[in-house]
Write an enzyme that holds these catalytic residues in place. Structure first.
Site, short mmCIF file in Angstrom:
data_model
loop_
_atom_site.label_atom_id
_atom_site.label_comp_id
_atom_site.label_asym_id
_atom_site.label_seq_id
_atom_site.Cartn_x
_atom_site.Cartn_y
_atom_site.Cartn_z
N ARG A 147 2.90 -13.19 -0.33
CA ARG A 147 2.75 -11.74 -0.16
C ARG A 147 3.16 -11.41 1.26
O ARG A 147 2.70 -12.07 2.21
CB ARG A 147 1.29 -11.34 -0.39
CG ARG A 147 1.09 -9.83 -0.37
CD ARG A 147 -0.37 -9.43 -0.44
NE ARG A 147 -0.93 -9.26 0.89
CZ ARG A 147 -2.09 -8.64 1.15
NH1 ARG A 147 -2.82 -8.15 0.15
NH2 ARG A 147 -2.53 -8.52 2.37
N TYR A 159 -3.34 -2.19 7.86
CA TYR A 159 -4.30 -2.97 7.07
C TYR A 159 -3.61 -4.20 6.48
O TYR A 159 -2.52 -4.10 5.92
CB TYR A 159 -4.86 -2.10 5.94
CG TYR A 159 -5.93 -2.79 5.14
CD1 TYR A 159 -7.23 -2.88 5.63
CD2 TYR A 159 -5.65 -3.37 3.92
CE1 TYR A 159 -8.22 -3.53 4.92
CE2 TYR A 159 -6.64 -4.00 3.19
CZ TYR A 159 -7.92 -4.08 3.70
OH TYR A 159 -8.90 -4.73 2.99
N ASP A 209 1.74 -5.52 -1.11
CA ASP A 209 0.56 -4.72 -1.46
C ASP A 209 0.63 -3.39 -0.72
O ASP A 209 0.66 -3.37 0.52
CB ASP A 209 -0.69 -5.50 -1.04
CG ASP A 209 -1.98 -4.92 -1.60
OD1 ASP A 209 -1.95 -3.77 -2.06
OD2 ASP A 209 -3.01 -5.63 -1.57
N HIS A 211 -1.71 -1.09 -1.07
CA HIS A 211 -3.10 -0.68 -0.81
C HIS A 211 -3.39 0.78 -1.15
O HIS A 211 -4.04 1.49 -0.37
CB HIS A 211 -3.48 -0.96 0.64
CG HIS A 211 -3.67 -2.43 0.92
ND1 HIS A 211 -2.89 -3.15 1.79
CD2 HIS A 211 -4.53 -3.32 0.40
CE1 HIS A 211 -3.27 -4.40 1.81
NE2 HIS A 211 -4.26 -4.55 0.96
N GLU A 235 2.03 -4.17 -5.49
CA GLU A 235 0.61 -4.05 -5.86
C GLU A 235 0.03 -2.70 -5.42
O GLU A 235 0.33 -2.23 -4.32
CB GLU A 235 -0.13 -5.19 -5.16
CG GLU A 235 -1.62 -5.21 -5.34
CD GLU A 235 -2.22 -6.43 -4.64
OE1 GLU A 235 -1.50 -7.46 -4.48
OE2 GLU A 235 -3.38 -6.36 -4.24
N GLU A 261 -7.53 -4.85 -8.74
CA GLU A 261 -8.57 -5.57 -8.00
C GLU A 261 -9.84 -4.74 -7.85
O GLU A 261 -10.91 -5.30 -7.67
CB GLU A 261 -8.05 -6.04 -6.63
CG GLU A 261 -7.71 -4.91 -5.68
CD GLU A 261 -7.17 -5.40 -4.35
OE1 GLU A 261 -6.29 -6.27 -4.36
OE2 GLU A 261 -7.63 -4.91 -3.32
N ARG A 282 -5.01 -7.43 -12.07
CA ARG A 282 -5.57 -8.17 -10.94
C ARG A 282 -7.10 -8.26 -10.93
O ARG A 282 -7.73 -8.52 -9.90
CB ARG A 282 -5.07 -7.52 -9.64
CG ARG A 282 -3.68 -8.00 -9.35
CD ARG A 282 -3.13 -7.55 -8.04
NE ARG A 282 -3.99 -7.63 -6.89
CZ ARG A 282 -4.31 -8.74 -6.25
NH1 ARG A 282 -3.86 -9.90 -6.67
NH2 ARG A 282 -5.10 -8.70 -5.19
N ASP A 315 -12.77 -12.47 0.95
CA ASP A 315 -14.10 -11.89 0.77
C ASP A 315 -14.66 -12.18 -0.63
O ASP A 315 -15.78 -11.78 -0.95
CB ASP A 315 -14.12 -10.39 1.08
CG ASP A 315 -13.04 -9.60 0.37
OD1 ASP A 315 -11.89 -9.63 0.82
OD2 ASP A 315 -13.36 -8.97 -0.65
N GLU A 338 -4.12 -15.09 -6.45
CA GLU A 338 -4.12 -14.90 -4.99
C GLU A 338 -4.99 -15.97 -4.34
O GLU A 338 -6.05 -16.32 -4.86
CB GLU A 338 -4.70 -13.51 -4.66
CG GLU A 338 -4.74 -13.22 -3.17
CD GLU A 338 -5.26 -11.82 -2.85
OE1 GLU A 338 -5.82 -11.16 -3.76
OE2 GLU A 338 -5.10 -11.39 -1.70
N TRP A 401 -6.71 4.38 0.75
CA TRP A 401 -6.18 3.07 1.14
C TRP A 401 -6.52 2.09 0.05
O TRP A 401 -7.35 2.38 -0.77
CB TRP A 401 -6.73 2.58 2.47
CG TRP A 401 -8.15 2.17 2.43
CD1 TRP A 401 -9.24 2.98 2.58
CD2 TRP A 401 -8.65 0.87 2.20
NE1 TRP A 401 -10.37 2.27 2.46
CE2 TRP A 401 -10.04 0.95 2.22
CE3 TRP A 401 -8.04 -0.39 1.98
CZ2 TRP A 401 -10.88 -0.15 2.03
CZ3 TRP A 401 -8.85 -1.49 1.78
CH2 TRP A 401 -10.27 -1.37 1.81
C1 GCO Z 1 -5.81 -8.08 -1.59
C2 GCO Z 1 -6.67 -6.96 -1.19
C3 GCO Z 1 -7.63 -7.18 -0.09
C4 GCO Z 1 -8.77 -6.20 -0.30
C5 GCO Z 1 -10.06 -6.75 0.16
C6 GCO Z 1 -11.17 -5.75 -0.04
O1 GCO Z 1 -4.87 -7.80 -2.30
O2 GCO Z 1 -6.14 -9.20 -1.24
O3 GCO Z 1 -6.09 -5.71 -1.25
O4 GCO Z 1 -7.07 -7.08 1.17
O5 GCO Z 1 -8.47 -5.00 0.34
O6 GCO Z 1 -10.30 -7.93 -0.55
O7 GCO Z 1 -12.40 -6.33 0.10
MG MG Z 2 -4.69 -5.82 -2.89
#
Ligand code: GCO
Ligand code: MG
Length: 401
Positions: A147, A159, A209, A211, A235, A261, A282, A315, A338, A401
């Site tokens: 990525r 970000y 991504d 976001h 993404e 996600e 995702r 996370d 991922e 975001w």
């Molecule tokens: C990704 C995500 C992360 C999330 C984060 C939020 O594709 O890995 O977008 O960057 O923003 O996991 O807690």
């Molecule tokens: Mg993401």
């Protein structure tokens, strides 16, 4: 066998993680990830106050019935907090079932469909030169899918772009503010992919991504501009509350799309999947109701040739990653997983048997999930409030975001 207790463990070995550990009358235990980045204590309270008391005395073998009890049995259902709590219970019960059977969980899901789980790593840099360096490092470590995120001229931070090898967007106790410009972003990102493609050739899989930051027509412009560089996926181009935006996007670009996600249930994914509006879904074990429900989402996706591409940022704890790999290796319609390695401190708190080799992750062969939590070590890292940032336009307007 009965459930005799369930502990909700909060630890911060560099970042916060919430883990549920279910203990049975036979002494067997199971673990489930319950981490919801920046909203950890909401899930802790949901589990401690509303879920754990109802688990005591239940038969841990009844995974489906327990899932139905926690989801269908609840008047206030769905949503990230609830579904993360349900996921933690479900994951821990699959762990226990694997240990009872003496089998790794993927065997209980139908056995292997593939030899390993293809993962994508994260490359980022402040500019094109930095991005190229970062991609080189990943390729040299064996990654076959990357990525790519880049700093944008004129924006002081973006970000997902950091010089720190440890990816951590949730740092300050209260949300920090980042400043965003879609115009600057759309002008620069295609030049980044042009350079990456030119340097690394056609076979490296590239992803990006957005976001959730674009309007439908901006996303369509980006998808079109990136077509020349053959992305595996773009993404979260738009906030997915308005799913009809994807109809507009699809009319303008063949860049494959990955979404989900932040989705928590099969209902969130139903329209996008059944209308062929996305190519990868995702959803993750921890945020979409555990192994039981994620499997249901992926089975729906398989009917429409949509493949899995589970969220796996750092996370999501090693408990989630261990569980994800059992699902990934078993399902017929796996796409990509991922992967961001955790810090050594986190790996020590969560001893696990999965391993990375040549661009693939391999699940543990131990009975159950093959992951645990070292509770003594975990107790040495107390919870520290940490929030994700908010995003404002250059004139101060709060933005998605
Ligand atoms: C990704 C995500 C992360 C999330 C984060 C939020 O594709 O890995 O977008 O960057 O923003 O996991 O807690
Ligand atoms: Mg993401």
């Amino acid at each position: 066998m009965r459930i005799v207790s369930a502990r909700v463990i909060v630890t911060c070995p560099g970042r916060n993680f919430v883990t549920l550990k279910i203990v049975t009358s036979s002494g067997l235990t199971g673990v489930g990830d319950a981490t919801l980045n920046g909203r950890e204590m909401a899930v802790v309270a949901y589990l401690r106050e509303h879920v754990v008391p109802a688990l005591i005395g239940r038969d841990p073998a009844r995974i489906e019935d327990t899932w139905q009890f926690l989801y269908r049995g609840a008047y206030w259902r769905r949503g990230p907090v609830t579904m993360t709590a349900v996921a933690a219970v479900d994951t821990a019960l699959w762990d226990i079932k694997g240990k009872v059977a003496g089998l790794p969980v993927y065997q209980l899901l139908g056995g292997r469909s593939r030899s390993g789980v293809l993962v994508y790593g994260h490359a980022s840099g402040p500019d094109i030169a930095g991005v190229l360096d970062s991609v080189s490092t990943l390729v040299a470590s064996g990654y076959q899918a990357v990525r790519v995120q880049s700093g944008i001229p004129g924006l002081s931070s973006v970000y997902g772009v950091s010089s720190d090898p440890v990816y951590e967007p949730a740092s300050s106790a209260l949300p920090a503010t980042s400043v965003w410009s879609t115009t600057r972003y759309l002008g620069y990102i295609p030049t980044v992919f042009e350079a990456v493609r030119a340097s690394f050739g056609p076979s490296l899989r590239l992803l990006h991504d957005a976001h959730h930051r674009l309007s439908p027509v901006e996303a369509a412009q980006l998808g079109k501009a990136l077509e020349a560089y053959g992305l595996t996926w773009l993404e979260d181009p738009v906030p997915a509350e308005d799913q009809s935006a994807y109809r507009l996007l699809r009319r303008h670009t063949t860049t494959p799309l990955a979404v989900g996600e932040v989705f928590n249930s099969v209902w969130d994914c139903l329209g996008l999947i059944s209308e062929h509006l996305i190519d990868y879904i995702r959803t993750s074990v921890v945020h979409a109701g555990g192994i039981t429900h994620l499997r249901r989402i992926f089975d729906l996706a398989a009917l429409y040739q949509v493949r899995s591409g589970s969220h796996g940022a750092s996370d999501l704890s090693p408990v989630c990653m261990a569980a994800a790999l059992h699902v990934d290796v078993a399902i017929p319609n796996f796409g990509l997983q991922e992967y961001m390695p955790h810090t050594p401190e986190t790996d020590a708190v969560f001893p696990h048997g999965y391993r990375f080799a040549d661009g693939y992750l391999h699940p543990s062969e131990e009975p159950g999930l093959g992951v645990d939590i070292d509770e003594e070590l975990a107790a040495r890292y107390p919870y520290r409030p940490a929030a994700l940032p908010v995003n404002r336009l250059e004139d101060g307007t709060l933005h998605d975001w």
